[in-house]
Every structure is written in structure tokens, then in C-alpha cells.
Design a protein around this motif. Structure first.
Motif, PDB file in Angstrom:
ATOM      1  N   ASP A   1      -4.349 -21.363  11.464  1.00  8.28           N
ATOM      2  CA  ASP A   1      -5.370 -21.394  10.427  1.00  8.28           C
ATOM      3  C   ASP A   1      -4.772 -22.032   9.187  1.00  8.28           C
ATOM      4  O   ASP A   1      -3.551 -22.229   9.102  1.00  8.28           O
ATOM      5  N   PHE A   2      -5.646 -22.341   8.222  1.00  5.27           N
ATOM      6  CA  PHE A   2      -5.127 -22.847   6.945  1.00  5.27           C
ATOM      7  C   PHE A   2      -4.515 -21.705   6.145  1.00  5.27           C
ATOM      8  O   PHE A   2      -3.332 -21.710   5.830  1.00  5.27           O
ATOM      9  N   VAL A   3      -5.313 -20.711   5.812  1.00  9.30           N
ATOM     10  CA  VAL A   3      -4.808 -19.484   5.187  1.00  9.30           C
ATOM     11  C   VAL A   3      -5.521 -18.310   5.850  1.00  9.30           C
ATOM     12  O   VAL A   3      -6.698 -18.418   6.212  1.00  9.30           O
ATOM     13  N   PRO A   4      -4.874 -17.172   6.024  1.00  3.50           N
ATOM     14  CA  PRO A   4      -5.539 -16.015   6.630  1.00  3.50           C
ATOM     15  C   PRO A   4      -6.561 -15.418   5.667  1.00  3.50           C
ATOM     16  O   PRO A   4      -6.395 -15.466   4.447  1.00  3.50           O
ATOM     17  N   GLU A   5      -7.622 -14.865   6.238  1.00  5.46           N
ATOM     18  CA  GLU A   5      -8.650 -14.223   5.413  1.00  5.46           C
ATOM     19  C   GLU A   5      -8.109 -12.911   4.877  1.00  5.46           C
ATOM     20  O   GLU A   5      -7.536 -12.109   5.616  1.00  5.46           O
ATOM     21  N   GLN A   6      -8.288 -12.671   3.581  1.00  4.23           N
ATOM     22  CA  GLN A   6      -7.761 -11.463   2.976  1.00  4.23           C
ATOM     23  C   GLN A   6      -8.867 -10.665   2.300  1.00  4.23           C
ATOM     24  O   GLN A   6      -9.942 -11.189   1.998  1.00  4.23           O
ATOM     25  N   ASP A   7      -8.589  -9.393   2.067  1.00  5.78           N
ATOM     26  CA  ASP A   7      -9.548  -8.486   1.445  1.00  5.78           C
ATOM     27  C   ASP A   7      -9.392  -8.557  -0.066  1.00  5.78           C
ATOM     28  O   ASP A   7      -8.498  -7.936  -0.645  1.00  5.78           O
ATOM     29  N   ASN A   8     -10.260  -9.335  -0.720  1.00  4.10           N
ATOM     30  CA  ASN A   8     -10.235  -9.473  -2.177  1.00  4.10           C
ATOM     31  C   ASN A   8     -11.292  -8.613  -2.858  1.00  4.10           C
ATOM     32  O   ASN A   8     -11.534  -8.760  -4.059  1.00  4.10           O
ATOM     33  N   SER A   9     -11.932  -7.741  -2.096  1.00  2.00           N
ATOM     34  CA  SER A   9     -12.980  -6.856  -2.620  1.00  2.00           C
ATOM     35  C   SER A   9     -14.148  -7.649  -3.200  1.00  2.00           C
ATOM     36  O   SER A   9     -14.717  -7.265  -4.232  1.00  2.00           O
ATOM     37  N   GLU A  10     -14.506  -8.739  -2.562  1.00  2.00           N
ATOM     38  CA  GLU A  10     -15.649  -9.526  -3.004  1.00  2.00           C
ATOM     39  C   GLU A  10     -16.089 -10.446  -1.870  1.00  2.00           C
ATOM     40  O   GLU A  10     -15.291 -10.845  -1.033  1.00  2.00           O
ATOM     41  N   PHE A  11     -17.367 -10.739  -1.845  1.00  2.00           N
ATOM     42  CA  PHE A  11     -17.890 -11.713  -0.901  1.00  2.00           C
ATOM     43  C   PHE A  11     -19.175 -12.288  -1.489  1.00  2.00           C
ATOM     44  O   PHE A  11     -19.621 -11.890  -2.579  1.00  2.00           O
ATOM     45  N   ARG A  12     -19.783 -13.225  -0.793  1.00  2.00           N
ATOM     46  CA  ARG A  12     -21.004 -13.836  -1.295  1.00  2.00           C
ATOM     47  C   ARG A  12     -21.990 -14.061  -0.156  1.00  2.00           C
ATOM     48  O   ARG A  12     -21.597 -14.171   1.013  1.00  2.00           O
TER      49      ARG A  12
END
Length: 632
Positions: A159-170
Motif C-alpha cells: 500500500d502507499f500508507v496504512p489506514e490509521q484511526d485519526n478519529s475522523e471520517f467523511r
């Protein structure tokens, strides 16, 4: 901060090696001053070679360009600066302090544990002797393990960067083309209510017409989650829950996704396929086929296209004969319509408290929305009379494409999608394999978004590693005055990939930008152990020992510092590898890959480097006859 955290093990390694060597001299009966001098003198060349090799890795990385360089530059400069300071401290400050404070005392703990360490040394020597004797079998088995590790752990993707939990989404919402702002607000209300129904959100905000074209049928909802410790579900699970719920809506196209780490301001879905060609109709047809193709691949969700038909238009045609009969020109009609509907023409100024505002004139919203009112507009003829536009124009309603997008001056259609529980490179391989049969002659495709950045990262990484390997070889060749011994030291680098692949495979992680940062760190770290063994063996051979005896003594004397430095570096990675705080999704794969690479390279270096040395030493001696001219 990542650079300091990852490199803390490197910074203390030099000190460990120096203090351990001084302690050995003291155990042999030397006083503290002489033991310090002899210990540092004996290890100084190894420290110089180690530090030079590490700098050769990180300096090329510091000058990488593009988005990848933004991540690597500060990291590389931080680690390179720390390496220089660590080397200076190890050969200057530590000996100065050590000569005054280090003393050899056999404590109870020393007496209790020393027998186990001695047994470890003897056990290693017993294992090393047959490995050196059957050197070719040792090398063959080692590289077999390296190949098997890549075959066994086939679940490791990229992957390019792993998905992380930033406490936000859209939530990106697309309604029918031509939807008004008022209608869009009504359609967004149930979605916002559904988002806020649980107790996991802090707040939501939304924006209508957020695109550059200000398209009122498109909206975006930003959702701020509570901190991870206050939630029962992770961000990934919450997104999946709402994605499944909103996908059932038929009148809206809803995409639920995390916020990108690299926000380009446009479409930020990881998979973006740009199809270019001449005909918009053919592009639309090809785009639909590509969407159907992607829908058959598991893990590809939120498939969408930027080709949109149905944009409402009003075509106004001028009845030129009628207009000419009354003396009205097309420019006059266009000016009246522009003044009535666009509010672009200034008629006066308004001044308030020193600030000046433009006054423009147009019909109100209710009258502009009714097309029948357009025909009631009157225009003055040259004779001073007023005539209605009804007899001068014809009005027809129609629809068309919302916008014509281009890529490298060619018309294009963008197919985008999100990826769930699937390596990005697997989807790319699937597209490359199947899209060719969907493209007629004259039409092509390229990748954008994370795929493009992933490919740029792999290319930049390969160039940086290639340059680092060349620099390492040249530096080691100059220091050891040999063209063979650098190869013996550098053989540990590919051996580290066995541990990297194993660690990623067991933990279920993929290669990514941050794993590559860890691998670059590994390139400099894994050669340290081999340098300690090779340097000691060279000294022993110069003192008259045979190659076998020199290698056995080198392994026995350098086993403890090698294990200590490895444990120190592994210990430095543990908090990042097994932490659960914010950002652990990026730090954990990086640290696990470094830990796996360190363990595998250390074990294999202790077992394989002596065998390689035994194989290549005669070659080194033979080659030296051609370029050595004597010593002063």
C-alpha cells in the motif's frame, strides 16, 4: 520524532561496543586507563566503518524528491546527525569517562550469570565449527530460507500508507445532477441524523458545492469521532457500518471514507484510473465497463465515475429576422439577459464607514426560476419603443455533461474506488491484467492518487537503496582496502528481508511507505554485526592465526556485543511495535519489520558471515596480489 525513536538503538550501539571491549580488557587484568586505551584502539576502526556505512545509507535518502521526500528528508537528516554525534561520543567522551569510573568487580550477579554466558559462547563455537567446515551447504540453506520466506508469506501486499484511526471520517454525497441547495439540505438531513444517532461522534459539519465547479448536487459531511479510548468500535469498523447502511439509498450516491494522510484537495480515493481518449461517449462506455470489472474484485468499494450527464441547460436562440426588423442586435439581447440574471453589471456604488460596495441589479430568485418570465423582459429599440423578448428569442430546455475534464490535454474519465482489507498492489495487478481488452485503439489508461504515489515511492526507494549500496561498497572497499570483504559484510542486507517478510506476514501487515523507512534503517543497522566479526577476524589472521581459528575467535569474542546491540535496538522498537495509541497503524508495521529484520540478520550473520568469509577469503588473497604494492 520517528527518526529519534527508531534510531535510539543505533545511538547507543557504539557505546555498548566500546564499553564491552573495555570491560573485556579489564577482565584480562589491565588497569582501567590501559584497558580503556587498548579497548578503544582495538574497536575504533570498526566504529568508523559502521558510522561511515550508516551515513552512506541515510545521506542519499535525505535528498529524495517529491511527496516521498517530504516523509524521508527530515527523518534521514535526523538519523544522520545522530550517527555523527554518537560516533564522536563513543570514541571521545566514553573513553574519557570510562578510564576514571569503570572498574572490574565480580559481583554476585556476575558470578551467578557468567556461567550461562560462558555456556552460550561455547555452544555457539560448537555450532560454528561445522558451519565453517560445510560452508557451501550453509550458504545454500541460507538462501533457500530467504526464497521460501517470500513464497510462504504471500499475503504480504503493498500500500502507499496504512489506514490509521485519526478519529475522523467523511461522507461524500452525490445527488441527481441539477439538485438545488435547498433540496440538497433536505436530503442530507437523514444522513446527518443517522451519523449522530450513536454515541461515538462529537460533532458533524457539512458543505454543499465543495468542488471547484461549485456543483450544488455534491456535498461532503465531516464527522469527528470521540477519542479512540472512548469508543467501542474502531474508525475502520464505524466506516464499514455506515457504508453498509448508506449503500442501500437509491436516490443518493454515498461514499464513506477516512480522511487521507496526503490530501491533494481533489479526489482522494486510493484507486484512481484515468482513461483518456477522444470521444466522450466512448469514454463513458469504457468507464462503465471498468466499473463493472472492478465490482467483481473483492475489497473494492465505493466505485464511482466523474462522468455525469443530466446537467440542466436552457438554450436561447435569437430569431435574427425578427430582431433585425426592429433594429435589435444579438449583443443587446445578450446584455439584457446578463443584467437580468447574472448580477455581473455594476450600476452604482454604496459607501459605508469608509468601505465601498458595488451595487448590481438582477431579478429575484423566484422570478429567475420561472423561464416564462424570461420572455416578458422588454428591450428598447432604436426608435425608443419597448418590445418583448418573446418575439425575438426561442427558449428550449436540454441537458448535457456537467464538465469536460482533461488529462495531459486529452479528454478523460476518472474511475475511482476505495479499498477494504485488500492490498492496493493486488487491485493494480488485477486492473493491469484485465483492462487491456476493454480499451479500443486510441484509448489508454494511467493511474492517479495513491497508486501513482505508491509507484513513485517504490521507484524512489529503489534508487535510494541502489545508491546507498554503491556508496556502502565504495566506503567499505576504501576502509578495508579490499574489493571482496565489503561483499562479505553486505551479504547481511538481503538476509534481513527474510525477517521483514516473516514479520509482516505473521502480523498481517503490508509493505508501505513507512515500512520502507524501516527497511532503509535496516540497511545501515544489519551490516554492523558483520563488521564486528570481519574486523576481528582480520586482526586475528594478521597475528598469525589460521582462517578457521580466526573466525571461531571472532565469533566467540563478538557474540556478546552483537547480541547486546541487537537486544538494544529491538527493545527500542518494542513500544512502537506493540503500542496502541494514535498513529500505531503506521508505526507498528514499520517497527515490526525492523525487529524481524534485525533478528533474522543477526542470527544469520552470526552463522553465515563466517562461512562466506571462509569461501571468499582465498579469492580476496588472490586479488590482493594484483593491486597491493607493499606497505610503508
Amino acid at each position: 520524532m520517528i527518526g529519534l525513536t527508531l534510531a535510539i538503538g543505533i545511538f547507543i550501539d557504539d557505546a555498548i561496543v566500546v564499553i564491552e571491549n573495555i570491560s573485556k580488557k579489564m577482565e584480562a587484568g589491565m588497569d582501567s586507563f590501559k584497558a580503556t586505551y587498548e579497548g578503544v584502539h582495538e574497536i575504533a576502526f570498526s566504529l568508523l566503518a559502521i558510522s561511515a556505512m550508516l551515513l552512506a545509507v541515510f545521506i542519499p535518502v535525505a535528498f529524495m524528491s517529491g511527496i516521498v521526500g517530504k516523509f524521508f528528508n527530515a527523518f534521514a537528516m535526523t538519523v544522520a546527525s545522530g550517527i555523527v554525534l554518537s560516533y564522536l561520543v563513543a570514541i571521545m567522551l566514553i573513553p574519557t569517562v570510562g578510564a576514571r569510573v569503570l572498574r572490574h568487580k565480580e559481583t554476585k550477579f556476575h558470578k551467578m550469570t557468567e556461567k550461562y554466558f560462558v555456556a552460550l559462547d561455547k555452544g555457539y563455537v560448537k555450532l560454528l565449527k561445522p558451519l565453517i567446515r560445510f560452508k557451501y551447504i550453509t550458504v545454500l540453506v541460507t538462501f533457500t530460507l530467504l526464497i521460501l520466506s517470500s513464497k510462504i508469506f504471500t499475503n504480504v501486499g503493498m500500500d502507499f500508507v496504512p489506514e490509521q484511526d485519526n478519529s475522523e471520517f467523511r461522507v461524500v454525497v452525490k445527488a441527481k445532477v441539477g439538485t438545488t441547495i435547498a433540496s440538497m439540505k433536505k436530503q442530507l438531513a437523514p444522513l446527518i441524523k443517522a451519523l449522530e444517532s450513536g454515541n461515538m461522534l462529537e460533532y458533524t459539519t457539512f458543505s454543499i458545492g465543495y468542488t471547484k465547479a461549485k456543483e450544488t448536487h455534491k456535498a461532503i459531511i465531516y464527522a469527528k469521532l470521540k477519542p479512540i479510548e472512548q469508543r467501542e468500535l474502531g474508525q475502520k469498523d464505524i466506516i464499514g457500518k455506515f457504508r453498509e447502511k448508506f449503500n442501500k439509498l437509491e436516490h443518493l450516491k454515498v461514499t464513506v471514507e477516512s480522511l487521507p494522510d496526503v490530501d491533494t484537495g481533489g479526489n482522494n480515493k486510493p484507486l484512481q484510473i484515468v482513461i483518456t481518449g477522444e470521444s466522450l461517449e466512448k469514454l463513458n462506455t469504457i468507464g462503465k465497463k471498468v466499473e463493472n470489472m472492478l465490482s467483481t474484485f473483492g475489497g473494492v468499494v465505493d466505485i464511482d465515475s466523474d462522468y455525469e450527464l443530466g446537467q440542466p441547460e436552457v438554450d436561447i436562440s435569437i430569431k435574427r429576422q425578427n430582431a433585425a426588423r426592429v433594429g435589435i442586435t444579438a449583443q443587446q439581447i445578450a446584455a439584457v439577459l446578463n443584467a437580468s440574471y447574472s448580477s455581473d453589471i455594476k450600476i452604482a456604488n454604496f459607501e459605508d464607514k469608509g468601505r465601498e460596495y458595488d451595487i448590481t441589479l438582477r431579478y429575484d430568485d423566484a422570478n429567475r426560476a420561472n423561464l416564462d418570465n424570461l420572455k416578458k423582459i422588454q428591450i428598447r429599440t432604436p426608435s425608443g419603443e419597448f418590445v418583448f423578448l418573446d418575439g425575438l428569442i426561442s427558449v428550449e430546455k436540454s441537458s448535457s455533461i456537467t464538465s469536460v475534464n482533461r488529462y495531459d490535454r486529452q479528454r478523460k474519465v476518472l474511475i475511482s474506488a476505495n479499498i477494504v482489507n485488500t492490498p492496493l498492489n493486488s487491485v493494480v495487478a488485477f486492473v493491469d491484467e484485465n483492462i487491456g481488452e476493454l480499451l479500443p485503439e486510441g484509448y489508454a489508461y494511467v493511474y492517479d492518487g495513491d497508486v501513482e504515489r505508491m509507484q513513485q515511492t517504490a521507484q524512489a526507494f529503489s534508487m535510494a537503496v541502489g545508491l546507498a549500496v554503491i556508496l556502502i561498497y565504495l566506503i567499505l572497499a576504501a576502509l578495508y582496502e579490499s574489493i571482496i570483504q565489503p561483499i562479505i559484510i553486505m551479504i547481511t542486507m538481503p538476509l534481513a528481508f527474510t525477517g521483514v517478510i516473516t514479520a509482516l506476514g505473521l502480523s498481517g501487515n503490508n509493505f508501505s511507505l513507512f515500512v520502507m523507512i524501516g527497511i532503509i534503517l535496516l540497511l545501515g543497522m544489519v551490516g554492523k554485526n558483520a563488521i564486528l566479526v570481519v574486523d576481528f577476524a582480520n586482526r586475528a589472521i594478521k597475528q598469525g592465526e589460521s582462517v578457521d581459528d580466526a573466525l571461531i575467535h571472532a565469533g566467540e569474542k563478538r557474540l556478546r556485543p552483537i547480541l547486546m546491540t541487537t537486544f538494544a535496538m529491538v527493545g527500542a522498537m518494542m513500544p512502537l511495535a506493540f503500542g496502541s495509541g494514535a498513529g500505531h497503524e503506521m508505526n507498528s508495521p514499520m517497527s515490526l519489520s525492523v525487529i524481524g529484520g534485525l533478528i533474522s540478520s543477526t542470527i544469520l550473520a552470526l552463522l553465515v558471515v563466517p562461512a562466506f568469509y571462509k569461501i571468499l577469503y582465498p579469492v580476496d588473497r588472490w586479488l590482493r596480489k594484483w593491486y597491493e604494492v607493499g606497505k610503508i
